[in-house]
Design an enzyme around this catalytic site. Structure first.
Site, PDB file in Angstrom:
ATOM      1  N   LYS A 174       0.859  -1.197   0.000  1.00 22.08           N
ATOM      2  CA  LYS A 174       0.000   0.000   0.000  1.00 22.08           C
ATOM      3  C   LYS A 174       0.890   1.239   0.000  1.00 22.08           C
ATOM      4  O   LYS A 174       1.758   1.379   0.854  1.00 22.08           O
ATOM      5  CB  LYS A 174      -0.903   0.010   1.235  1.00 22.08           C
ATOM      6  CG  LYS A 174      -1.734   1.283   1.408  1.00 22.08           C
ATOM      7  CD  LYS A 174      -2.494   1.288   2.718  1.00 22.08           C
ATOM      8  CE  LYS A 174      -1.583   1.407   3.922  1.00 22.08           C
ATOM      9  NZ  LYS A 174      -0.917   2.742   4.024  1.00 22.08           N
TER      10      LYS A 174
ATOM     11  N   ASP B  25      -6.035   0.280   8.430  1.00 18.86           N
ATOM     12  CA  ASP B  25      -5.573   0.148   7.052  1.00 18.86           C
ATOM     13  C   ASP B  25      -6.169  -1.054   6.337  1.00 18.86           C
ATOM     14  O   ASP B  25      -6.060  -1.160   5.109  1.00 18.86           O
ATOM     15  CB  ASP B  25      -4.045   0.024   7.008  1.00 18.86           C
ATOM     16  CG  ASP B  25      -3.341   1.355   7.204  1.00 18.86           C
ATOM     17  OD1 ASP B  25      -4.028   2.392   7.225  1.00 18.86           O
ATOM     18  OD2 ASP B  25      -2.102   1.352   7.328  1.00 18.86           O
TER      19      ASP B  25
END
Length: 297
Positions: free
Chosen positions: A19, A147
């Site tokens: 990410k 997240d």
């Protein structure tokens, strides 16, 4: 375990993509202490890989350059995701052997553990033949970490709040990129504690962005508010940005709370050459040339 070997040995495999926070603006703080964020996020072609296989009893195995660092951690996010999903689906959740090929550095600002948890949810849903409602999955993902919902999506997006409010960004193009990490840990709580201001300007992106050059201009004018305090803790972060710029990066920035930094390059060839040069200078660092996914995927 090589990629082909993982696919052959396990009936279901999942990618846990790195990410990348192209922008991270800290815009406030809730009464419970959580910080309010606005983030432009994309995902890279590189990352961890997971395999899933029916078993007589639950098993968890590791490989990859950073696998040994998770050995003996019985509370890692992969196992927590397995157990949480099992609680949700009950008797249908038969024992499973999960293998994690850990290719990304631990706690490095590119969502490795969160991506692993999200990939575990996706993989076990396939293996167990589950199809849970989107709102149930979102709740499970958020329970595992702020997240994890965006890593479950693994596509370009804007995330707000503590990361749970997600909006797809279908027009974001793919970028040639170099990731670099000095393999030094950064304490996320300490980074937030050192923030000079916690009510910084919001992330503003024009709705008309389409050309890659327009996106580069917009990303270049954004920021990562966590980068200055992280540089105080790990000076190598600033060094990485300087080295990427010296290799011709169009934009450099830290991802997440660090210590991974990225450099965006004009072509994949330029990114690969820059990664090779960086690795030659600092063979003890994690350096990876990659390409991010596009919003159209």
């Amino acid at each position: 375990m090589p990629e082909a070997g993982l696919a052959e040995a396990f009936g279901v495999t999942e990618e846990a993509r790195a990410k990348i926070n192209l922008a991270l603006h800290v815009t406030g703080q809730r009464p419970d202490g959580y910080h309010l964020l606005e983030m432009l996020v994309t995902f890279a072609d590189c990352g961890d890989r997971l395999g899933f296989l029916p078993a007589q009893a639950d098993a968890f195995t590791l490989s990859g350059p950073f696998g040994a660092m998770l050995a003996g951690d019985g509370n890692n996010l992969v196992l927590r995701a397995r157990d949480l999903l099992r609680e949700q689906v009950g008797a249908l959740a038969f024992p499973v052997h999960i293998h994690l090929q850990k290719n990304l550095p631990i706690a490095s600002g590119i969502g490795g553990g969160s991506a692993d948890a999200a990939a575990t949810l996706r993989g076990l849903m396939r293996l167990w033949g589950m199809d849970l409602p989107a709102e149930t999955l979102a709740s499970l993902a958020l329970t595992l970490g702020a997240d994890v919902p965006m890593c479950f999506e693994s596509r370009p997006l804007i995330a707000r709040g503590i990361g749970e409010k997600i909006e797809a960004v279908p027009d974001l193009p793919a970028f040639a990129m170099v990731l670099a990490n000095p393999l030094k840990g950064v304490s996320t709580p300490e980074v937030f504690r050192r923030l000079a201001a916690k009510n910084n300007p919001a992330l503003h992106l024009a709705r008309s962005l389409s050309a890659t050059s327009d996106w580069l201009t917009a990303i270049g004018s954004a920021r990562n508010d966590l980068e200055p305090p992280a540089c105080e803790l790990v000076p190598e972060i600033a060094m990485i940005s300087q080295m990427l710029q010296a290799q011709g990066a169009l934009i450099t920035r830290m991802s997440g709370s660090g210590a991974t930094c990225f450099g965006i390059f004009s072509t994949m060839t330029a990114a690969q050459e820059a990664a090779a040069a960086l690795h030659g200078e600092r063979p003890d660092w994690y350096v990876q040339a990659t390409e991010t996914v596009s919003g159209g995927m």
